[in-house]
Design a protein around this motif. Structure first.
Motif, PDB file in Angstrom:
ATOM      1  N   ASP A  94      -4.947   2.832  -2.833  1.00  0.00           N
ATOM      2  CA  ASP A  94      -6.026   3.111  -1.684  1.00  0.00           C
ATOM      3  C   ASP A  94      -7.227   2.473  -1.724  1.00  0.00           C
ATOM      4  O   ASP A  94      -7.782   2.238  -0.800  1.00  0.00           O
ATOM      5  CB  ASP A  94      -6.679   4.884  -2.109  1.00  0.00           C
ATOM      6  N   LYS A 141       0.751  -1.385   0.164  1.00  0.00           N
ATOM      7  CA  LYS A 141      -0.147   0.184  -0.156  1.00  0.00           C
ATOM      8  C   LYS A 141       0.782   1.302   0.074  1.00  0.00           C
ATOM      9  O   LYS A 141       0.352   2.457  -0.210  1.00  0.00           O
ATOM     10  CB  LYS A 141      -0.918  -0.005   1.423  1.00  0.00           C
ATOM     11  N   THR A 147      -8.016  -3.539  -0.089  1.00  0.00           N
ATOM     12  CA  THR A 147      -8.184  -3.910   1.317  1.00  0.00           C
ATOM     13  C   THR A 147      -7.406  -4.994   1.941  1.00  0.00           C
ATOM     14  O   THR A 147      -6.717  -5.736   1.019  1.00  0.00           O
ATOM     15  CB  THR A 147      -9.829  -4.269   1.820  1.00  0.00           C
ATOM     16  N   PHE A 148      -7.160  -5.010   3.265  1.00  0.00           N
ATOM     17  CA  PHE A 148      -6.332  -6.263   3.549  1.00  0.00           C
ATOM     18  C   PHE A 148      -6.746  -7.624   3.411  1.00  0.00           C
ATOM     19  O   PHE A 148      -5.869  -8.485   2.815  1.00  0.00           O
ATOM     20  CB  PHE A 148      -6.217  -6.166   5.459  1.00  0.00           C
ATOM     21  N   SER A 149      -8.058  -7.815   3.526  1.00  0.00           N
ATOM     22  CA  SER A 149      -8.481  -9.001   3.212  1.00  0.00           C
ATOM     23  C   SER A 149      -8.335  -9.227   1.531  1.00  0.00           C
ATOM     24  O   SER A 149      -8.153 -10.582   1.296  1.00  0.00           O
ATOM     25  CB  SER A 149     -10.001  -9.267   3.729  1.00  0.00           C
ATOM     26  N   GLN A 150      -8.698  -8.340   0.882  1.00  0.00           N
ATOM     27  CA  GLN A 150      -8.388  -8.648  -0.489  1.00  0.00           C
ATOM     28  C   GLN A 150      -6.878  -8.850  -0.955  1.00  0.00           C
ATOM     29  O   GLN A 150      -6.623  -9.839  -1.786  1.00  0.00           O
ATOM     30  CB  GLN A 150      -8.736  -7.118  -1.325  1.00  0.00           C
TER      31      GLN A 150
END
Length: 76
Positions: free
Chosen positions: A54, A46, A57-60
């Motif tokens: 931006d 990131k 996401t963390f899970s993605q």
């Protein structure tokens, strides 16, 4: 931020890692070693700015990178 003193940068970096619970990276670490902390990898990914970074996401990130979810310590 306008911070130009390298010692101040190191101190700020240390406090950010402490707040996020991230260990300081070992710069002498061999790139052949398999284990890396998921959160550390995510934050490194990131670091560049832009719409794509931006929106990540963390899970993605964990899913797309093929990492084990919630792996926080290396297997023994």
């Amino acid at each position: 931020m306008g911070i130009t003193d390298f010692d101040h940068m190191k101190e700020i970096s240390w406090h950010v890692r402490e707040l996020l619970g991230i260990e300081e990276p070992l710069w002498s670490r061999s790139i052949a070693l398999p284990y890396r902390d998921n959160l550390g990898l995510f934050l490194e990914h990131k670091a560049p700015t832009g719409a794509k970074a931006d929106a990540l996401t963390f899970s993605q990130f964990v899913q797309e990178a093929g990492l084990e979810p919630y792996a926080t310590i290396p297997p023994l």
